[in-house]
Design an enzyme around this catalytic site. Sequence first.
Site, PDB file in Angstrom:
ATOM      1  CG  ASN A   9     111.195   3.895  49.144  1.00 56.03           C
ATOM      2  OD1 ASN A   9     111.821   3.127  48.423  1.00 56.03           O
ATOM      3  ND2 ASN A   9     111.732   4.459  50.223  1.00 56.03           N
ATOM      4  N   GLY A  12     103.537   4.871  42.786  1.00 57.94           N
ATOM      5  CA  GLY A  12     103.069   5.485  41.553  1.00 57.94           C
ATOM      6  C   GLY A  12     104.216   5.951  40.679  1.00 57.94           C
ATOM      7  CE  LYS A  13     107.164  11.478  42.928  1.00 53.32           C
ATOM      8  NZ  LYS A  13     108.125  12.279  43.701  1.00 53.32           N
ATOM      9  CD  GLU A  40     116.187  14.045  57.030  1.00 48.09           C
ATOM     10  OE1 GLU A  40     115.464  15.048  57.152  1.00 48.09           O
ATOM     11  OE2 GLU A  40     115.934  12.943  57.557  1.00 48.09           O
ATOM     12  CG  ASP A  69     111.421  17.299  45.303  1.00 47.91           C
ATOM     13  OD1 ASP A  69     110.922  16.376  45.974  1.00 47.91           O
ATOM     14  OD2 ASP A  69     111.354  18.489  45.651  1.00 47.91           O
ATOM     15  CB  SER A  70     107.377  15.953  40.953  1.00 42.97           C
ATOM     16  OG  SER A  70     107.108  14.695  41.529  1.00 42.97           O
ATOM     17  CG  PHE A 152     100.598   8.930  42.087  1.00 47.76           C
ATOM     18  CD1 PHE A 152     101.472   9.755  42.781  1.00 47.76           C
ATOM     19  CD2 PHE A 152     100.985   8.505  40.818  1.00 47.76           C
ATOM     20  CE1 PHE A 152     102.671  10.159  42.228  1.00 47.76           C
ATOM     21  CE2 PHE A 152     102.191   8.899  40.254  1.00 47.76           C
ATOM     22  CZ  PHE A 152     103.039   9.736  40.969  1.00 47.76           C
TER      23      PHE A 152
END
Length: 199
Positions: A9, A12-13, A40, A69-70, A152
């Site tokens: 959500n 930026g991504k 989670e 995931d970054s 961002f």
Amino acid sequence: MQKLVLASNNTGKVREFQALLAPLNFQVIPQGELGIPSAEEPHHTFIENALAKARHASAASGLPALADDSGICAHVLNGQPGVLSARFAGEPANDAANNQKLIQELKGQINRGAHYVCALVFVNSADDPEPMIVQTRWYGTLIDDPKGTNGFGYDPYFFLPELGLTAAELKPEKKNAISHRGQALRELIIQLQTRSSRA
């Protein structure tokens, strides 16, 4: 267009993925638009968290899902903030507070080397036995004073010596061409194209 749920959500991504995937005829739908809550992220690695997020979004939507995931890893801090990048300063997630904490942790340190990491996972379904997984790095250094208004997260502090600019000073098209996320998505696209040609 093929619908694809993005397990994020982060606005930026979402913007970056929509721009990068549009030429491939993917309609990227943020999970929030479908009422899917965030998964989670209890794991210690980027790949495990991305896989958990992708399976969660696919299970809730019944659609293929893409998750990343970054985060940023400061070399002198043994890779911190790492998987905790989005919430380094605690909840609720706040870019300004996260940046302030990171720069404070680096105070007095000569080694300012850092890299962004992007782990990208694509699943056709929630129980896909062959998820596509890519992990890439983008190297730079961390500076004390922010520069630029694009991007961002930690972008205003992430300096690219070879360009003489921070990630936040890059135009979006340039950032998408060289960033950790751009690199990962290009690798994933090659995997998707290879798999579809052999199916």
